[in-house]
Enzyme design. Structure first.
Site, short mmCIF file in Angstrom:
data_model
loop_
_atom_site.label_atom_id
_atom_site.label_comp_id
_atom_site.label_asym_id
_atom_site.label_seq_id
_atom_site.Cartn_x
_atom_site.Cartn_y
_atom_site.Cartn_z
N ASN A 46 0.84 -1.19 0.00
CA ASN A 46 0.00 0.00 0.00
C ASN A 46 0.87 1.23 0.00
O ASN A 46 1.97 1.20 0.52
CB ASN A 46 -0.82 0.02 1.29
CG ASN A 46 -2.15 -0.64 1.13
OD1 ASN A 46 -2.86 -0.39 0.17
ND2 ASN A 46 -2.51 -1.48 2.09
N ASP A 75 -5.41 -5.63 2.38
CA ASP A 75 -6.63 -6.40 2.62
C ASP A 75 -6.50 -7.83 2.08
O ASP A 75 -7.15 -8.75 2.57
CB ASP A 75 -7.82 -5.71 1.96
CG ASP A 75 -8.17 -4.41 2.68
OD1 ASP A 75 -8.05 -4.38 3.92
OD2 ASP A 75 -8.52 -3.42 2.01
N LYS A 111 11.59 -16.86 -8.03
CA LYS A 111 11.18 -15.66 -8.76
C LYS A 111 10.33 -16.04 -9.97
O LYS A 111 10.71 -16.93 -10.75
CB LYS A 111 12.44 -14.91 -9.21
CG LYS A 111 12.16 -13.54 -9.76
CD LYS A 111 13.46 -12.80 -10.06
CE LYS A 111 13.15 -11.57 -10.88
NZ LYS A 111 14.36 -10.92 -11.35
N PRO A 164 -6.37 -11.23 7.62
CA PRO A 164 -7.16 -10.98 8.83
C PRO A 164 -7.33 -9.47 9.02
O PRO A 164 -6.43 -8.70 8.69
CB PRO A 164 -6.30 -11.57 9.96
CG PRO A 164 -4.91 -11.63 9.41
CD PRO A 164 -5.05 -11.82 7.92
N ASP A 165 -8.50 -9.06 9.54
CA ASP A 165 -8.69 -7.64 9.88
C ASP A 165 -8.28 -7.48 11.34
O ASP A 165 -9.01 -7.88 12.26
CB ASP A 165 -10.16 -7.23 9.66
CG ASP A 165 -10.34 -5.72 9.79
OD1 ASP A 165 -9.80 -5.15 10.76
OD2 ASP A 165 -11.00 -5.13 8.93
N ILE A 166 -7.09 -6.94 11.54
CA ILE A 166 -6.49 -6.88 12.88
C ILE A 166 -7.37 -6.04 13.81
O ILE A 166 -7.69 -6.45 14.93
CB ILE A 166 -5.06 -6.29 12.81
CG1 ILE A 166 -4.22 -7.08 11.81
CG2 ILE A 166 -4.41 -6.29 14.19
CD1 ILE A 166 -2.90 -6.42 11.43
N PHE A 207 -8.51 4.11 11.48
CA PHE A 207 -8.26 5.16 10.48
C PHE A 207 -8.97 4.80 9.20
O PHE A 207 -9.07 3.62 8.85
CB PHE A 207 -6.75 5.32 10.22
CG PHE A 207 -6.11 6.32 11.13
CD1 PHE A 207 -5.97 6.04 12.49
CD2 PHE A 207 -5.67 7.55 10.66
CE1 PHE A 207 -5.40 6.97 13.35
CE2 PHE A 207 -5.11 8.48 11.51
CZ PHE A 207 -4.97 8.19 12.85
N LYS A 236 -17.62 2.29 8.53
CA LYS A 236 -16.51 1.46 9.05
C LYS A 236 -16.51 1.44 10.56
O LYS A 236 -16.24 0.42 11.19
CB LYS A 236 -15.18 2.06 8.58
CG LYS A 236 -14.63 1.35 7.38
CD LYS A 236 -13.36 1.97 6.90
CE LYS A 236 -13.28 1.68 5.40
NZ LYS A 236 -12.13 2.30 4.79
N LYS A 295 -16.92 -2.13 12.43
CA LYS A 295 -15.84 -2.68 13.27
C LYS A 295 -16.08 -2.41 14.75
O LYS A 295 -15.22 -2.73 15.58
CB LYS A 295 -14.49 -2.09 12.83
CG LYS A 295 -14.14 -2.39 11.37
CD LYS A 295 -12.68 -2.17 11.04
CE LYS A 295 -12.49 -2.18 9.52
NZ LYS A 295 -11.15 -2.56 9.09
O1 C5P Z 1 -11.73 -1.41 6.24
P1 C5P Z 1 -10.52 -0.59 6.13
O2 C5P Z 1 -9.33 -1.38 5.78
O3 C5P Z 1 -10.62 0.63 5.27
O4 C5P Z 1 -10.37 -0.02 7.64
C1 C5P Z 1 -9.33 0.75 7.99
C2 C5P Z 1 -8.96 0.50 9.43
O5 C5P Z 1 -8.85 -0.90 9.71
C3 C5P Z 1 -7.59 1.06 9.69
O6 C5P Z 1 -7.56 1.50 11.04
C4 C5P Z 1 -6.68 -0.14 9.48
O7 C5P Z 1 -5.46 0.01 10.20
C5 C5P Z 1 -7.50 -1.29 9.99
N1 C5P Z 1 -7.26 -2.56 9.29
C6 C5P Z 1 -6.71 -3.64 9.97
N2 C5P Z 1 -6.50 -4.84 9.34
C7 C5P Z 1 -6.83 -4.99 8.04
C8 C5P Z 1 -7.38 -3.90 7.33
C9 C5P Z 1 -7.56 -2.71 7.99
O8 C5P Z 1 -6.40 -3.51 11.15
N3 C5P Z 1 -6.62 -6.16 7.46
#
Ligand code: C5P
Length: 394
Positions: free
Chosen positions: A210, A278, A288, A304-306, A322, A336, A340
């Site tokens: 990113n 994501d 390679k 995983p969404d931490i 954020f 969001k 979350k």
């Molecule tokens: O859903 P989105 O990715 O836009 O949400 C952004 C927020 O979720 C940010 O605070 C980002 O650090 C956190 N996030 C996360 N793990 C992910 C994707 C996003 O902790 N895989």
């Protein structure tokens, strides 16, 4: 930045070769908006002329207890009355010994006794003088008396030796002074933050990532530490210096970031600034990937969404997210926040790309939206810390 606007700082300079760095320090403190009153010991004037500091600060420099131009003849009282802090840089072994024992036989040591404001001391001396039990005893005494000791650093010394005893650099000392004067809104709190991008390997030499500089997350880590919190910063791959007093854990992928965050728990506050990828390649190639094919299809799987995972824990800390959006900021950020289950989300519109020094952000919480004035990232970070502190103390 005007971090010291409206403050008056007494900069004490004692007789060591690092006095030459105090010139730059006087300039930086002045640039941060403060009035700087330089007080030198007689020994310091053998290294740098008082006129140098006078030219840099635009104010008279004080050396003697016996100055007669002071109306009441009490320079040692007048100089510290109303001062925000006294910073001694460099502080020699001899001056530290005097401070520890409360001697007051010159202007600088007298005003240190007469002050009510904080005292910060930046030792600078040969490594053996620093390691000497007498010096260590004196430094311990000063810490006990509530004096903040800044450094010393390790490295090459003016005497040609290597070791501990070098004075911190002017910029580090100015930052430490600014940090010391910030309100301790998060004293006793633990904060875990994530910052920067993640790298998701495609093969041994390529990654998906990113466009995140990590600057906002690092500024927030610094602002939390300045506010008195104990801070762990889990950083993706970025080349940024670690803010003073922050414990940093470097990671690469989203999975490594998740593991590092879980290992850093429990915490009172979790701030997720990282631009976590994501998706990751489903099966990174061992070797390679060779070019040749006209089209190449990548199969990706969700990471995983931490943040969502931490916020869903029964022992969830206060979680801050954020949201960087290219349009419909309020709608997407609020969606969001709800999805979350976050008490607070920080939203910004990405218009001119990422990685700049300034930003325009809006805070979204249960009470609604709170736009902040555009500013540099550290000023914004401090404003976010004030908001978090209000929430955690509510
Ligand atoms: O859903 P989105 O990715 O836009 O949400 C952004 C927020 O979720 C940010 O605070 C980002 O650090 C956190 N996030 C996360 N793990 C992910 C994707 C996003 O902790 N895989």
């Amino acid at each position: 930045m005007n971090d010291l606007q409206g403050r008056r700082i007494v900069l004490g300079v004692t007789g060591g070769i690092a006095a030459y760095k105090a010139c730059e320090l006087a300039r930086l403190i002045g640039k941060a908006g403060a009035d700087v009153d330089v007080v030198m010991t007689e020994a310091a004037t053998h290294f740098v002329a008082p006129l140098t500091f006078q030219a840099l600060t635009g104010r008279p420099v004080h050396v003697s207890l016996w100055e007669t131009d002071q109306a009441n003849g009490m320079a040692h009282i007048d100089l510290v009355r109303g001062a925000a802090a006294v910073l001694i840089a460099p502080a020699t072994a001899d001056f530290i010994a005097k401070l520890a024992h409360g001697f007051a036989d010159d202007l600088l040591s007298s005003l240190c006794l007469a002050r009510e404001c904080p005292l910060l001391v930046a030792p600078a001396m040969n490594r053996q003088m620093w390691a000497h039990p007498a010096t260590q005893r004196n430094v311990a005494q000063l810490r006990n008396d509530g004096v903040e000791i800044l450094g010393p650093a390790s490295g090459e010394q003016a005497c040609g030796e290597m070791g501990e005893g070098r004075m911190l650099e002017a910029e580090e000392l100015c930052d430490a002074l600014i940090a010391h004067l910030q309100p301790k809104l998060l004293a006793g709190k633990r904060v875990v933050l994530t910052a920067g991008p993640t790298h998701e390997p495609l093969d041994p030499v390529r990654v998906l990532t990113n466009m995140s500089s990590g600057k906002m997350g690092f500024a927030l880590a610094r602002a939390c530490a300045e506010a008195g919190a104990s801070v762990t910063l889990v950083a993706g791959p970025v080349c940024l210096p670690t803010p003073a007093g922050v414990t940093r854990i470097d990671v690469r992928s989203a999975f490594e970031m998740r593991d590092a965050v879980l290992a850093a728990l429990p915490t009172d506050i979790f701030v997720s600034v990282a631009a976590v990828a994501d998706y990751r390649p489903a099966a990174p190639a061992t070797h390679k990937i060779k070019k040749g094919a006209e089209r190449l299809t990548l199969e990706l799987v969700a990471n995983p969404d931490i943040l969502a995972e931490i916020a869903a824990r029964p022992d969830a800390p206060l979680c801050v997210g954020f949201a960087a959006e290219s349009q419909n900021l309020a709608e997407y950020a609020e969606a969001k926040r709800r999805a979350k289950k976050l008490p607070l989300i920080v939203g910004n519109l990405v218009q001119d790309g990422l990685g700049g020094e300034t930003n325009q952000i809006t805070l979204f919480d249960a009470a609604g939206s709170h736009p902040l004035p555009a500013g540099d990232k550290l000023t914004l970070a401090r404003a976010i810390v004030r908001h978090i502190a209000e929430m955690i103390h509510a």
